[in-house]
Design a protein around this motif. Structure first.
Motif, PDB file in Angstrom:
ATOM      1  N   PHE A 486     -10.932  29.475  34.412  1.00 54.02           N
ATOM      2  CA  PHE A 486     -10.103  27.806  33.706  1.00 54.02           C
ATOM      3  C   PHE A 486      -9.735  27.913  33.038  1.00 54.02           C
ATOM      4  O   PHE A 486      -8.719  27.250  32.050  1.00 54.02           O
ATOM      5  CB  PHE A 486     -11.548  26.854  33.928  1.00 54.02           C
ATOM      6  CG  PHE A 486     -12.071  26.113  35.434  1.00 54.02           C
ATOM      7  CD1 PHE A 486     -10.537  26.491  35.881  1.00 54.02           C
ATOM      8  CD2 PHE A 486     -13.026  26.773  35.717  1.00 54.02           C
ATOM      9  CE1 PHE A 486     -10.874  25.160  37.780  1.00 54.02           C
ATOM     10  CE2 PHE A 486     -12.604  26.042  37.466  1.00 54.02           C
ATOM     11  CZ  PHE A 486     -11.748  25.363  37.804  1.00 54.02           C
ATOM     12  N   GLN A 489      -6.338  28.683  32.643  1.00 56.83           N
ATOM     13  CA  GLN A 489      -5.255  28.622  32.891  1.00 56.83           C
ATOM     14  C   GLN A 489      -5.151  27.129  32.107  1.00 56.83           C
ATOM     15  O   GLN A 489      -3.733  26.497  32.544  1.00 56.83           O
ATOM     16  CB  GLN A 489      -6.349  27.899  34.232  1.00 56.83           C
ATOM     17  CG  GLN A 489      -5.427  28.380  35.959  1.00 56.83           C
ATOM     18  CD  GLN A 489      -6.576  28.144  36.527  1.00 56.83           C
ATOM     19  OE1 GLN A 489      -6.662  27.536  37.123  1.00 56.83           O
ATOM     20  NE2 GLN A 489      -6.761  29.084  38.116  1.00 56.83           N
ATOM     21  N   ALA A 551      -8.695  17.498  37.253  1.00 62.89           N
ATOM     22  CA  ALA A 551      -9.429  17.763  38.885  1.00 62.89           C
ATOM     23  C   ALA A 551      -9.883  18.669  38.407  1.00 62.89           C
ATOM     24  O   ALA A 551     -10.542  18.261  39.750  1.00 62.89           O
ATOM     25  CB  ALA A 551      -7.960  18.031  38.986  1.00 62.89           C
ATOM     26  N   THR A 552     -10.331  18.720  37.941  1.00 65.72           N
ATOM     27  CA  THR A 552     -11.683  19.788  38.087  1.00 65.72           C
ATOM     28  C   THR A 552     -12.675  20.113  38.162  1.00 65.72           C
ATOM     29  O   THR A 552     -13.282  20.794  38.543  1.00 65.72           O
ATOM     30  CB  THR A 552     -11.434  21.725  36.720  1.00 65.72           C
ATOM     31  OG1 THR A 552     -11.028  20.829  35.734  1.00 65.72           O
ATOM     32  CG2 THR A 552      -9.939  22.503  36.989  1.00 65.72           C
ATOM     33  N   MET A 554     -14.529  17.415  39.538  1.00 65.00           N
ATOM     34  CA  MET A 554     -14.376  16.614  40.549  1.00 65.00           C
ATOM     35  C   MET A 554     -16.184  17.145  41.283  1.00 65.00           C
ATOM     36  O   MET A 554     -16.660  18.342  41.096  1.00 65.00           O
ATOM     37  CB  MET A 554     -13.684  16.106  42.011  1.00 65.00           C
ATOM     38  CG  MET A 554     -12.720  15.315  41.297  1.00 65.00           C
ATOM     39  SD  MET A 554     -11.550  15.026  42.429  1.00 65.00           S
ATOM     40  CE  MET A 554     -10.739  16.754  42.639  1.00 65.00           C
ATOM     41  N   GLN A 623     -12.195  36.034  45.634  1.00 67.09           N
ATOM     42  CA  GLN A 623     -11.289  34.590  44.730  1.00 67.09           C
ATOM     43  C   GLN A 623     -11.225  35.290  43.343  1.00 67.09           C
ATOM     44  O   GLN A 623     -10.519  35.138  42.612  1.00 67.09           O
ATOM     45  CB  GLN A 623     -11.649  33.693  45.398  1.00 67.09           C
ATOM     46  CG  GLN A 623     -11.066  33.387  47.005  1.00 67.09           C
ATOM     47  CD  GLN A 623      -9.833  31.839  46.390  1.00 67.09           C
ATOM     48  OE1 GLN A 623      -9.919  31.385  45.615  1.00 67.09           O
ATOM     49  NE2 GLN A 623      -9.011  32.239  47.068  1.00 67.09           N
ATOM     50  N   ARG A 630      -6.828  38.256  36.913  1.00 67.33           N
ATOM     51  CA  ARG A 630      -5.409  38.038  36.004  1.00 67.33           C
ATOM     52  C   ARG A 630      -5.507  37.211  34.692  1.00 67.33           C
ATOM     53  O   ARG A 630      -4.427  36.787  33.994  1.00 67.33           O
ATOM     54  CB  ARG A 630      -4.753  36.526  36.923  1.00 67.33           C
ATOM     55  CG  ARG A 630      -4.277  37.352  38.252  1.00 67.33           C
ATOM     56  CD  ARG A 630      -2.936  35.985  39.021  1.00 67.33           C
ATOM     57  NE  ARG A 630      -3.904  35.834  40.776  1.00 67.33           N
ATOM     58  CZ  ARG A 630      -4.064  35.060  40.878  1.00 67.33           C
ATOM     59  NH1 ARG A 630      -4.050  33.614  40.336  1.00 67.33           N
ATOM     60  NH2 ARG A 630      -4.231  34.984  42.116  1.00 67.33           N
TER      61      ARG A 630
ATOM     62  N   PHE B 183     -13.880   8.847  44.225  1.00 66.82           N
ATOM     63  CA  PHE B 183     -12.838   9.206  44.670  1.00 66.82           C
ATOM     64  C   PHE B 183     -12.220   8.714  45.977  1.00 66.82           C
ATOM     65  O   PHE B 183     -10.958   8.224  46.072  1.00 66.82           O
ATOM     66  CB  PHE B 183     -12.458  10.191  44.352  1.00 66.82           C
ATOM     67  CG  PHE B 183     -12.898  10.908  43.168  1.00 66.82           C
ATOM     68  CD1 PHE B 183     -12.796  11.156  41.539  1.00 66.82           C
ATOM     69  CD2 PHE B 183     -13.908  12.227  43.417  1.00 66.82           C
ATOM     70  CE1 PHE B 183     -13.331  11.511  40.719  1.00 66.82           C
ATOM     71  CE2 PHE B 183     -14.565  12.694  42.411  1.00 66.82           C
ATOM     72  CZ  PHE B 183     -13.872  12.076  40.861  1.00 66.82           C
ATOM     73  N   GLY B 289      -5.602  24.519  40.783  1.00 65.24           N
ATOM     74  CA  GLY B 289      -6.445  24.049  39.680  1.00 65.24           C
ATOM     75  C   GLY B 289      -6.327  22.619  40.110  1.00 65.24           C
ATOM     76  O   GLY B 289      -7.810  22.691  40.672  1.00 65.24           O
ATOM     77  N   GLY B 290      -6.116  21.263  40.661  1.00 59.32           N
ATOM     78  CA  GLY B 290      -6.397  20.709  40.892  1.00 59.32           C
ATOM     79  C   GLY B 290      -6.870  20.358  42.897  1.00 59.32           C
ATOM     80  O   GLY B 290      -6.484  19.249  43.255  1.00 59.32           O
ATOM     81  N   TYR B 341     -10.132  16.277  50.273  1.00 61.64           N
ATOM     82  CA  TYR B 341     -10.287  15.088  50.618  1.00 61.64           C
ATOM     83  C   TYR B 341      -9.045  14.856  51.834  1.00 61.64           C
ATOM     84  O   TYR B 341      -9.333  14.037  53.242  1.00 61.64           O
ATOM     85  CB  TYR B 341      -9.489  13.851  50.088  1.00 61.64           C
ATOM     86  CG  TYR B 341     -10.533  14.108  48.429  1.00 61.64           C
ATOM     87  CD1 TYR B 341     -11.290  14.494  48.437  1.00 61.64           C
ATOM     88  CD2 TYR B 341     -10.718  13.060  47.645  1.00 61.64           C
ATOM     89  CE1 TYR B 341     -12.656  15.008  47.521  1.00 61.64           C
ATOM     90  CE2 TYR B 341     -11.081  13.519  46.313  1.00 61.64           C
ATOM     91  CZ  TYR B 341     -12.578  13.883  46.434  1.00 61.64           C
ATOM     92  OH  TYR B 341     -12.949  14.294  45.131  1.00 61.64           O
ATOM     93  N   MET B 382      -3.775  11.506  42.981  1.00 63.22           N
ATOM     94  CA  MET B 382      -4.379  12.467  41.483  1.00 63.22           C
ATOM     95  C   MET B 382      -3.261  12.377  40.197  1.00 63.22           C
ATOM     96  O   MET B 382      -1.941  12.062  41.033  1.00 63.22           O
ATOM     97  CB  MET B 382      -3.690  14.265  41.875  1.00 63.22           C
ATOM     98  CG  MET B 382      -4.218  14.672  42.928  1.00 63.22           C
ATOM     99  SD  MET B 382      -5.810  15.765  42.614  1.00 63.22           S
ATOM    100  CE  MET B 382      -5.669  15.994  41.058  1.00 63.22           C
TER     101      MET B 382
END
Lengths: 659, 387
Positions: A486, A489, A551-552, A554, A623, A630, B183, B289-290, B341, B382
């Protein structure tokens, strides 16, 4: 007066340092130091250097007589370690000293094999011809016999011996082509191979584990940065950085293992030390320091070694340049050589460091010949025993050494410099000159993949991935690994634009401490936070509402995470899963300055990553490993904790008694 | 205790109560199933298990020769009894308790086993929901579907306990079930088989309801729901199963204000093709990522039909574009959602067509089944940072 005031001989270690430097300047291949009671009672340095012709021997004991400098301008272009001509007279003044020497090329003065000179308290006792091996043997007895006060000030033999060991360690690292030996109380403490391989010297001094962990550093190959762009070498200028640095998996709790040589002179530099720490940024836990041995080569005219008599401090004309060169070279080596840390064997290693040997009184057994030699150092006035002479003779190289004695110039009373010759001793031509580059390191092969190919075997304690690699087993900390994924990223994405965020169904009222509120009022910090995906809006009554989250994040406790991320970025709190720094209290901690954004990203990575204790499916584990492969630095999380451990096939076989 | 019953029925009963068996080991008796004889209805064997949050009781028809009760390890007994199916389809299982040693002798055909138990006195008593204020009946199949349509939207974050529950509002002859995390929101209205005398609400743990949905049949049989007076427990009764769950205390947020009242763009799509397109985009979104899927709704013109374009982009890995037909009402629209979702809601839409209603890229999107107005799902988009 162009030279800083001379430092007097204050302890046995200074004697060793001065005399070793002389030996090195004399082009020795083999330097042996023997001490008793930390060098206070007895100290002998034998070398196979160029020796001193009979006639020049008394001159060597006159102050400011040196063969290493021919004119004042040379002071700005130093290629030798010594240049003040103070060492021998200073030592002779405070001890009973004998020197046995013979020039290497015996035809320098015909008929004279060698000479022996004895000095006591600065007064010549005798100077006579004597049989001697090529080179110089200086024996110093009863150091400070005529200075009771200083004698009293010298600490115990053990601590003096430790000082001497440090000095020899440093020279051995700086001159891997010279074989250094240290014998204390008749027992061998340290012996390097003199193989010219820096790694061999590191193994002898820091141990085989350190040797295994070492990565080659060489700034000359074009620098490739993390994005694969070839860096313009203009910044590096004339600075070359070579040597070895340990992979992040091998670290030490203090900075004592960071060693620098500038033009092969051992130096202490906070700036350079800091450059190294910068290079290891995010790879080491706080409170852990790397192990490295670096040679920094700069144009001698751009460096001032004459800041302090001990010459351990230097000033650079272009300090910034040197700093960047060091940092880049080390970082490049780390990126290229990233490999997983090896599992520490539980049973004690065969290796006992020289320092530990001294402290614990564990000595390596001496070879029979050496034991005989050192047990009988010989009386003051007597020629050295046959055993030693024989040994010294055996040091002699089969090939003829070029001429150029260290006192040649004194004899001819400072003649004009040799035509066309740089002020390097002529014997530099045989590859042993102090300023000569290290032997070229073999060009690095194709860049190693940063992680070996790993096959997932399963999950242990819902925290570690157990994987099989080409050489044994690798354990991966799922949280640390995911955090690293992360973090990189985020770094990559933040470089271009902000992170995406997930809007909240309903704004969330934040419970914040007063200080956290204060930070959120800082527009700049709020922007940084928004860049990561936290959209915070001020409401009435100093309240803050969260409108969107990264977003990560959540499925996490958003409010708690945000609070912790704020605290961590502000340094109020260490990463939740990370140990506290231990050295902060001692004031040794130099906090690596990380930007707000960087800290936020690290903290967000930590909070977004899978937790320890979370069950992962095989697919998820695969994964994770693919993602980890990477990354640029798969071996440490954003806070520097290791992500993986390696238990090699060999260790397993040893452990199970198969080998 | 000495009883015999049909292997098949016993195995089924054990598997149902097994869902309430605790996996924690702090209280060993919770890893056990209570077996007790029951003389009613011509003899039954009662099986019960609880993890203190939910408890399940099942009755299996049995011939009781000797009364008694015992608790035995759930997995051991149920796995052994399952294996007895090898002894013939109609085989019976005999359970005999040796009281002094607390050992249950289990015999099926020529297989037999002894299982050591724990005295039934140690088993926590399962509270019966007595003097319940209301008795509500609902078709099992309807309840099952309704739970499945909302439970997934409930939060798993224990810091806001009300959001881990399903809000149930019983009034007149219908129940409204709603669940939301931070959400998304899912709201389902279902009709009851009987009128509610006095309207009331409760928050049911989503996890428990998911278990309930698993064990109740998918048919027209009735489930009776009752809530005890102090609103701490709810009981769901079928003919053979009693399912008790504790309730969550607190106030559920006012979800109605979150549901947008209007839309700028409405697209009607085939549920299955949208589901397939989102899943495909999700393959790429997962690495982004999201988990972001971008949707563009393009209205049709004269003869060309409207369409929905889904794109997903995984940095350094690749990207994906999927286009499906849509009948569009309104203007162009763009929005980005978390693919998960979308997939979650599309999995529970039972109608062939689904409608997507949007206002702006930063306003919630609404998903509704077409032809049924009993379900609404709201997803927050988003926010994509400008590139």
């Amino acid at each position: 007066m162009k030279i800083a005031a001379g430092e007097v001989i204050e302890r046995p270690a200074s004697v060793v340092k001065e005399l070793i430097e002389n030996s090195i300047d004399a082009g020795s291949k083999n330097i042996r130091v023997e001490i008793k009671n930390g060098g206070l009672a007895y100290l002998r340095i034998s070398d196979d250097g160029c020796g001193i012709p009979f006639k020049e021997v008394p001159l060597a004991f006159e102050r400011h007589a040196t063969s290493k400098i021919t004119e004042a301008e040379d002071l700005y272009n130093l290629h030798t370690l010594g240049f003040r001509g103070e060492a021998l007279p200073s030592i002779g003044a405070v001890s009973q000293l004998t020197m046995l020497t013979r020039p290497r090329n015996g035809d320098a003065l015909e008929g004279e094999a060698g000479s022996e000179i004895a000095v006591e308290g600065g007064k010549l006792v005798y100077h006579r011809p004597a049989g001697a091996p090529a080179g110089t043997v200086i024996t110093v007895r009863n150091l400070f016999f005529n200075l009771p006060a200083r004698q009293k000030w010298s600490r115990s033999g053990t601590s003096e011996a430790a000082q001497i060991l440090t000095i020899i360690n440093n020279y051995a690292l700086a001159y891997p082509e010279i074989k250094f030996s240290l014998v204390s109380e008749g027992r061998l403490l340290l012996q390097t191979s003199g193989s010219s391989e820096l790694k061999d010297a590191v193994i002898k001094i820091h141990g085989p584990e350190a040797g295994k962990a070492m990565l080659e550093v060489d700034s000359h190959p074009p620098q490739v940065d993390s994005d694969g762009v070839i860096q313009d070498d203009a910044l590096g200028g004339g600075v070359r950085v070579k040597g070895l640095t340990a992979e992040p998996g091998y670290s030490k709790p203090n900075r004592n293992f960071i060693t620098f040589f500038v033009n092969r002179r051992w130096v202490i530099s906070r700036t350079l030390s800091y450059a190294i720490q910068e290079a290891y940024h995010s790879l080491l836990q706080t409170g852990r320091y790397p192990v490295c041995v670096l040679q920094i080569e700069v144009d001698p005219s751009e460096v001032d070694a004459n800041v302090h008599p001990a010459k351990t401090e230097v000033r650079f004309l272009h300090e910034r340049q040197v700093f960047i060169a060091v940092q880049k070279a080390v970082r490049a080596a780390l990126v290229a050589g990233a490999d997983s840390p090896l599992w520490q064997a539980a049973n004690p290693l065969d290796f006992v460091s020289p320092a530990a040997r001294m402290v614990n009184n564990i000595y390596a057994p001496l070879a029979p010949g050496e034991a005989a030699a050192s047990s009988n150092p010989g009386p003051l006035a007597a020629p050295s025993p046959a055993g030693e002479r024989e040994r010294q003779r055996s040091w002699e190289e089969p090939q003829e050494h070029a001429s150029g004695g260290m006192l040649d110039d004194v004899r001819t009373n400072l003649p004009a410099p040799k035509p066309g010759a740089a002020p390097v001793p002529a014997n530099g031509s045989n590859g042993n000159s102090p300023t000569e580059l290290f032997k070229p390191i073999q060009p690095a092969g194709p860049v190693k993949p940063r992680l070996p190919l790993l096959r997932v075997l399963g999950q242990m304690a819902n925290t570690y991935l157990v994987t099989e690699g080409p050489d044994g087993m690798y354990l991966i900390d799922q949280h640390a690994a995911h955090e690293r994924v992360f973090y990189e990223q985020f770094q990559a994405r933040l470089a271009g634009r902000d992170l995406d965020s997930q809007l909240l169904l309903e704004p969330l009222l934040l419970d914040l401490s007063a200080s956290q509120r204060l930070w959120l009022q800082d527009a700049e910090k709020k922007t940084e936070l928004a860049a990561l995906g936290f959209r915070v809006e001020a409401g009435e009554d100093h309240s803050f509402w969260l409108k969107a989250v990264p977003a990560t994040l959540m499925g996490r406790d958003i409010k708690l995470s945000l609070g912790e991320i704020l605290d961590e970025a502000e340094g109020l709190r260490d990463g939740g899963c990370h140990p506290n720094r231990s050295e902060a209290a001692e004031g040794l901690q130099v906090e690596v300055p990380r930007s707000w954004r960087d800290k936020l990203a690290a903290s967000l990575a930590c909070h977004s990553a899978v937790r320890a204790g979370q069950v992962l499916t095989n697919e998820e584990m695969r994964q994770l490993i693919t993602q980890l492969e990477r990354t640029h630095h798969p071996n440490a999380c954003a806070h520097g904790r290791p992500t993986l451990m390696h238990l090699s096939q060999g260790q397993l076989e040893r452990g199970f008694g198969r080998k | 205790m000495k009883v015999s019953c049909q292997q098949e029925q016993l195995a089924k009963g054990l598997s149902i109560v097994g869902r309430a068996v605790s996996t924690k080991t702090t209280l060993p008796v919770l890893n056990n199933i209570l077996l007790a004889t029951d003389k009613e209805e011509g003899g039954r064997l009662k099986l019960a298990a609880t993890n203190l949050e939910i408890s399940i009781t099942v009755w299996v028809p049995a011939q009781v020769q000797e009364e008694g009760e015992i608790t035995v390890p759930a997995r051991l007994l149920s796995e052994f009894v399952s294996s007895l199916s090898s002894q013939g389809k109609e085989s019976t299982v005999q359970l005999t308790l040796d009281q002094p040693t607390l050992t249950l002798h289990v015999k099926g055909g020529r297989y037999e086993a002894n299982v050591k138990g724990i005295a039934s006195e140690d088993f926590p008593s399962i509270q019966s929901v007595s003097n319940s204020t209301n008795n509500i009946s609902i078709e099992a199949g309807v309840l099952k579907e309704a739970i499945n349509q909302v439970a997934f939207a409930a939060s798993t974050d224990e810091t806001r306990p009300v959001l881990t529950g399903i809000f149930a509002n019983f009034s007149d002859s219908k129940v409204i079930l709603a669940a939301a995390d931070s959400f998304r929101l899912a709201v389902r209205t279902a009709s009851l088989a009987s009128e509610v005398s006095q309207a009331f609400t409760a928050i049911l743990p989503a996890r428990a309801m998911t278990e309930l949905a698993r064990i109740i049949p998918d048919d027209e049989s009735m489930v009776e729901i009752s809530v005890n007076a102090n609103k701490s427990q709810a009981l769901f009764k079928t003919d053979t199963v009693h399912f008790t769950s504790s309730l969550i205390e607190g106030n559920f947020p006012n979800y109605q204000q979150i549901i947008p009242k209007a839309y700028q763009t409405r697209a009607v799509l085939e549920t299955s093709s949208l589901n397939q397109a989102v899943r495909t985009a999700g393959i790429f979104a997962k690495d982004s990522g999201g988990n972001i899927v971008k949707l563009s709704i393009i209205p049709g013109e004269d003869v060309t039909p409207g369409s929905l374009l889904l794109t997903a982009n995984a940095a350094e890995v690749g990207d994906n574009r999927n286009e499906i037909d849509a009948s569009v009402d309104g203007q162009n629209a763009q929005i980005a959602f978390n693919a998960k979702y979308m997939i979650d809601v599309l999995n529970v839409i039972t109608t062939g067509q689904v409608a997507l209603e949007l206002q702006s890229p930063s306003n919630p999107g609404v998903v509704r089944p077409v032809g049924k107005d009993d379900y609404v799902h709201v997803i927050m988009p988003m926010h994509l940072a400008p590139r």
